[in-house]
Write an enzyme that holds these catalytic residues in place. Structure first.
Site, PDB file in Angstrom:
ATOM      1  CG  HIS A  18      -0.381   0.150   2.537  1.00  0.00           C
ATOM      2  ND1 HIS A  18      -0.173   1.384   3.124  1.00  0.00           N
ATOM      3  CD2 HIS A  18       0.018  -0.763   3.454  1.00  0.00           C
ATOM      4  CE1 HIS A  18       0.328   1.222   4.333  1.00  0.00           C
ATOM      5  NE2 HIS A  18       0.461  -0.075   4.554  1.00  0.00           N
ATOM      6  CD  GLU A  50      -2.700  -1.260   5.447  1.00  0.00           C
ATOM      7  OE1 GLU A  50      -2.520  -2.263   6.148  1.00  0.00           O
ATOM      8  OE2 GLU A  50      -2.416  -0.097   5.860  1.00  0.00           O
ATOM      9  CG  ASP A  60       2.730   0.992   7.837  1.00  0.00           C
ATOM     10  OD1 ASP A  60       2.411   0.347   6.823  1.00  0.00           O
ATOM     11  OD2 ASP A  60       2.007   1.082   8.843  1.00  0.00           O
TER      12      ASP A  60
END
Length: 334
Positions: A67, A199, A169
């Site tokens: 993502h 996400e 992330d």
């Protein structure tokens, strides 16, 4: 890969506003694949034709996912003095916010402060006690408005093999898949690489992309927490010990065949790996496995300290070995 990672993590792209980072990724992958498209949700899908996908071939339709959105903040209210109240985009902890800077899409910078009440002195604040100071003196001269999203501001930094930034992330997963495409000269499989949106707010982009692709097998690439910091909750994942093959998290149990495939390929190629059980958190693989009549899905995780903070840390040896392992998976029949 460091310059690629730097460009990705320093790009703007909170959930629901991924256009800028999507263009960065598109410029990298377009020369490496047969075609690229953006689906109705905004996810970028890169397609590479396989060499053995005919009626009698051994090639499969493979989906790889990372993502491209990041956590952030969204303006909910502006007071008479120009101070901005906000809600979170994704999982944001007040502990990591105070004193942090955020950036809006137009480049406006804000500082996160906390209400100066006496009874707040020794308490962990709640998100509603925080505000963003963009230097305004009134609601009228405030450069942002209700609904504007922002991301945390942190430059990319290196310390030996450790890489630190906001948005590891999951820009580190995006970097792994871009580097994979750079090195993958040929595969027997019909490959779809999805750089998914949203996400952090519900695994949304991966779900719709997978529905359209209808893969035979899927692997998400994301980060996972570690158990290697002082007095951390015990977890059998450490930085620098190899990518983590997911067994289970709070949203899914990895398909045993997909899990074992990655373990076998890692052992055959002598690539270090770890097994991961994540008690809190999940990835796009949880959404992909439930699409249509079900998809055998797994996840390859890059160990990451300080997840969902403005300074997430990974080890570039784990990043490199993630690329190597996925190459081993894709260059042979499944």
């Amino acid at each position: 890969m460091r310059e690629l990672i730097r460009e990705l993590v320093e790009s703007y792209g909170p959930s629901g506003a991924e256009e800028q980072v999507r263009e960065v990724i598109r410029s990298e992958v377009e020369p490496l694949v047969d075609d690229v498209r953006v689906d109705p949700m905004g996810s970028l899908i890169a397609h590479k034709a396989g060499s053995d996908t005919g009626a009698d071939g051994e090639g499969k339709r493979v989906l790889l996912d990372a993502h491209m959105d990041e956590i952030g903040a969204m303006v909910t209210y502006i007071d008479d003095d120009g101070f901005v109240r906000f809600t979170s985009i994704g999982g944001v902890s007040p502990l990591t916010c105070i004193g942090s800077r955020v950036a809006f899409e137009d480049g406006t910078i804000g500082v996160i402060g906390v209400e100066q009440k006496r009874d707040n002195a020794n308490k962990v604040p709640k998100l509603e006690q925080l505000y963003i100071d963009v230097g305004a003196t009134s609601r009228d001269d405030c450069p942002v408005q209700v609904g504007d999203p922002a991301v945390f501001v942190r430059p990319f930094a290196t310390q030996g093999t450790r890489l630190v930034s906001k948005a590891m992330d999951d820009r580190i997963g995006c970097a792994v898949l871009i580097e994979l495409l750079r090195r993958l000269e040929e595969t027997p499989h019909e490959l779809y690489v999805v750089f998914a949106v949203q996400e952090e707010v519900g695994l949304r982009g991966a779900r719709t992309s997978a529905y359209g692709i209808e893969p035979d097998i899927a692997i998400a690439v994301d980060v996972t927490r570690t158990g290697d910091t002082p007095e951390s909750k015990p977890m059998a994942v450490k930085l620098g010990e190899g990518p983590a093959v997911k067994v289970q998290d709070s949203g899914m149990i990895a398909h045993p065949r997909v899990r074992q495939l990655m373990v076998d390929r890692a052992e055959e190629a002598e690539i270090p790996y770890q097994l991961e059980v994540l008690e809190r958190g999940t990835t796009d693989a949880a959404a992909v496995q439930l699409v249509r009549s079900g998809v055998p899905a797994g996840c390859l995780s890059v160990p990451c300290r300080y997840v969902h903070s403005p300074s997430e840390m990974v080890d570039e040896r784990d990043v490199e070995n993630s690329v190597r392992l996925l190459l081993e998976v894709l260059q042979k029949p499944l």
